[in-house]
Write a protein that holds these residues in place. Structure first.
Motif, PDB file in Angstrom:
ATOM      1  N   GLY A 101       2.047  -4.266  -0.782  1.00 15.97           N
ATOM      2  CA  GLY A 101       1.063  -3.343   0.047  1.00 15.97           C
ATOM      3  C   GLY A 101       0.566  -3.839   1.341  1.00 15.97           C
ATOM      4  N   GLU A 103       1.084  -5.695   5.115  1.00 15.06           N
ATOM      5  CA  GLU A 103       1.950  -5.504   6.149  1.00 15.06           C
ATOM      6  C   GLU A 103       3.349  -6.116   6.335  1.00 15.06           C
ATOM      7  OE1 GLU A 103       0.005  -5.785   9.852  1.00 15.06           O
ATOM      8  OE2 GLU A 103      -1.512  -3.848   9.415  1.00 15.06           O
ATOM      9  N   ASP A 429      -2.998   3.490  10.553  1.00 19.56           N
ATOM     10  CA  ASP A 429      -3.263   2.759   9.451  1.00 19.56           C
ATOM     11  C   ASP A 429      -2.016   3.210   8.465  1.00 19.56           C
ATOM     12  OD1 ASP A 429      -4.353   1.939   6.574  1.00 19.56           O
ATOM     13  OD2 ASP A 429      -5.780   3.428   6.599  1.00 19.56           O
ATOM     14  N   SER A 431      -1.671   2.178   5.373  1.00 19.47           N
ATOM     15  CA  SER A 431      -2.048   1.761   3.736  1.00 19.47           C
ATOM     16  C   SER A 431      -1.585   2.748   2.855  1.00 19.47           C
ATOM     17  CB  SER A 431      -3.451   1.555   3.680  1.00 19.47           C
ATOM     18  OG  SER A 431      -4.331   2.791   3.983  1.00 19.47           O
TER      19      SER A 431
END
Length: 680
Positions: A101, A103, A429, A431
């Motif tokens: 998870g 980067e 983002d 995520s």
């Protein structure tokens, strides 16, 4: 998943603050170099006969197009450098073991999933099995409508799609917009042009479909390929021509969702919109109304089995590069070699970088600007943009063909331009996006859906003016009419587009004219239909509009007369907006440069005065050599004129060019003063 696209974001800077500034020099404090690439020039060519060859002729003669490229030029050379810079970032990010998870994990595993062809070949076509099974399960027209929405969500081609964009008439809010689609060839004209080359391409396309279906395990591939071609041809026959899509007012056809059945009474709109994730929308803008109406009978009258065959082709065609080597190579053979002329694939790592840039663009972009974009470059660009806007303001005030009423509106628009330079202040983002090691097809499918869902969530929210439509590592620039913004990503701000060590003149002729080009889009055939607040409305007097049309028609005629090949001319109508941008951009860059001198005489460097260096700077950024197949494809699909005409077609309309290079009657580029087009 060839539709995989991202829309990105940068700092919000009020154009009105820049327009009030005085003209400032942009050169560095050191003694500047001329910025002219002397070894590329062919001084045996008279500038007034072929300015492109005068500036770039030696390079054109000695340069061979690499086997993996359909063309080579400044854009591709600078892009190659940007890709190498990104590769270094990716490999560094992927060099260790990182938490799931993170980067680094996402960047490294996406890149690795593309590069590992051994695993991809072992997996083969298994990744698309579930999607092919989903198509087989379609039982009726209602389920077909829902599947169209599902296919759009994961990036596959369907007859029309739904997107979210700024409302042309209310740019503080978003609107739903439909757009025609569903073709496997680059443009509708490929299906109908009857010269020998077009007929040959169609035959090769059908053979390509047959081979791709066979490689994907689809039986009876030959008759199915013919079915697909027949359906695509039918769709193409009803589509709006690309020239007509430039009429922005003609595209804005707002319908209440409850009234969509007046367009397609037999289509399950509600089921499609539900699957598309459209919530609480009361209206939708239908861009191509006649095509949409025609789709009703096409969808209804085409047998469901034919639709299933077509949709399976859409899956296979979109996924080819993400599956095994044999499908990837056949996909390139048609799209890369037959359509564009490149005999060889680009290196695997370059294609992998493109995938990472597309799916995780701002994640990589954040790292890119930290290493490759200086605050000094941004500050110098801000001065340039300010000078160009000021020059446009001055030029509009001096126009002899525009009435005071229209000038007031044009000046308001200039004062409200928003420049974005380098990179966004607010990063995206990622995520919620899951990237899995050695699952390339799944990664691309999830990233496309991630972007699609991000787009759909905009509905009902205020327009985000900080968002960008390009990543910082993109070698390009753009103008967005509803936001009245000009955007210059970091990667374009390097030589020869922008040289921090060069004299002002060449920089004005290169990046200055590119800035002017993007500002000019605010006043081209499309941009001029939007006001300074981004609202699509008619702010022209009738007389001014007629005069504008007269001048742009003259430009259409000029470019339509240019021969690209013996049997192919530039499409002056389709390229009009870009040609207006080019002409206005260079003209205004010249004006801004003169003003920036503040009454001083420009230095002579490498034997060239200031005006000469501006024109040479313009010629240098369109250095290019292209294969015949690629030129044909460009003329058919690209609203930009081929590079040669972006140089020669512009300079012949600018009076200062004649003085700078002593251009006389009898020279090939000479136009009598009455024939020269001046718009801005």
């Amino acid at each position: 998943m060839k539709n995989l696209k991202l829309s990105l974001g940068a700092p919000l800077i009020a154009g009105s603050l820049l327009i009030l500034a005085a003209f400032h020099p942009i050169h560095s404090t050191d003694d500047p170099k001329s910025g002219i690439i002397l070894e590329n020039m062919d001084k045996q060519v008279l500038p007034g006969n072929n300015f492109m060859e005068y500036v770039n002729g030696s390079w054109i003669k000695k340069t061979e197009i690499p086997a993996d490229k359909p063309s080579i030029g400044v854009g591709s050379l600078v892009n190659d450098k940007a890709q190498a810079d990104v590769k270094e970032i990716i490999e560094k990010a992927a060099s260790g073991k990182f938490a799931d998870g993170s980067e680094e994990q996402k960047i490294g595993d996406l890149y690795g999933s593309y590069m590992n062809t051994t695993i991809r070949d072992a997996i083969g076509i298994k990744p698309i099995a579930a999607d092919l099974k989903k198509i087989d399960a379609i039982k009726d027209q209602k389920e077909l409508a829902s599947y169209f929405a599902y296919a759009s969500k994961i990036g596959n081609t369907v007859p029309f799609s739904v997107a979210v964009t700024e409302d042309f008439k209310d740019p503080k809010h978003y609107m739903l917009l439909t757009w025609q689609g569903g073709l496997g060839l680059p443009d509708r004209e490929y299906y109908f042009t009857n010269d020998a080359k077009s007929i040959e391409i169609r035959a090769k396309y059908v053979a390509h479909i047959e081979k791709m279906l066979t490689l994907a395990g689809i039986t009876s591939a030959k008759p199915k390929a013919a079915e697909i071609m027949a359906l695509e041809t039918l769709l193409a026959s009803k589509q709006m021509k690309k020239e007509e899509t430039r009429n922005m007012a003609g595209l804005y056809n707002k319908y209440a969702v409850s009234k969509l059945n007046t367009l397609m009474p037999d289509f399950d709109w509600q089921g499609m919109l539900n699957e598309a994730g459209v919530k609480n929308a009361d209206s939708i803008v239908v861009a191509q109304v006649n095509y949409t109406k025609a789709l009703n009978d096409i969808i209804k009258d085409t047998p469901l089995d034919t639709w299933k065959t077509y949709l399976k082709w859409s899956v296979i065609n979109g996924a080819a590069e993400a599956l095994n080597t044999t499908l990837d190579e056949e996909n390139f053979n048609f799209n890369g070699t037959i359509l564009s002329g490149a005999p060889k694939q680009r290196p695997q790592w370059r294609r992998a970088v493109v995938v990472v840039n597309t799916a995780l663009g701002e994640m990589v972009g954040k790292l890119y600007v930290e290493k490759h974009f200086s605050p000094e470059a941004k500050a110098r660009m801000m001065v340039l943009v300010g000078n160009l806007l000021k020059a446009y303001e001055s030029s509009i005030k001096e126009l002899d063909w525009m009435s005071p009423e229209t000038k007031i509106e044009a000046l308001k628009k200039i004062s409200k331009f928003t420049p974005k330079i380098g990179y966004p202040d607010k990063w995206r983002d990622y995520s919620a996006l899951r990237i899995v090691k050695n699952d390339l097809y799944g990664n691309l499918k999830r990233s496309t859906a991630f972007e699609y869902n991000r787009m759909m969530k905009k509905l009902g929210t205020p327009v985000d003016r900080t968002e960008w439509g390009m990543t910082p590592q993109t070698v390009n620039a753009y103008y967005n009419p509803p936001l009245n913004e000009i955007v210059f990503p970091a990667a374009i701000l390097q030589p020869p587009f922008f040289d921090m060590k060069a004299d002002d003149a060449v920089n004005y002729g290169s990046i200055g004219a590119v800035i002017g080009h993007e500002i000019g889009h605010g006043f081209d055939d499309q941009g001029s239909t939007f006001d300074g607040d981004g609202v699509m409305r008619d702010w022209w007097t009738k007389t001014d509009k007629e005069e504008f049309k007269k001048r742009t028609n003259a430009l259409v005629a000029q470019y339509s007369s240019f021969k690209v090949l013996s049997d192919l001319n530039v499409n002056g109508e389709f390229t009009l907006g870009e040609n207006i941008g080019d002409l206005g951009g260079l003209s205004i860059a010249l004006k801004a440069y003169h003003a920036s001198l503040n009454g001083k005489t420009a230095p002579v460097l490498d034997g060239f005065n200031g005006d000469q260096r501006i024109f040479i700077g313009w010629g240098q950024v369109w250095l290019n050599k292209s294969r015949e197949q690629n030129l044909r494809k460009q003329v058919n699909t690209d609203p930009h004129s081929p590079a040669k005409f972006r140089v020669n077609g512009v300079v012949r309309n600018i009076p200062e060019f004649y003085t700078a290079f002593n251009v006389k009657p009898g020279d090939s580029l000479y136009l009598a003063p009455s024939q020269r087009v001046k718009i801005w």
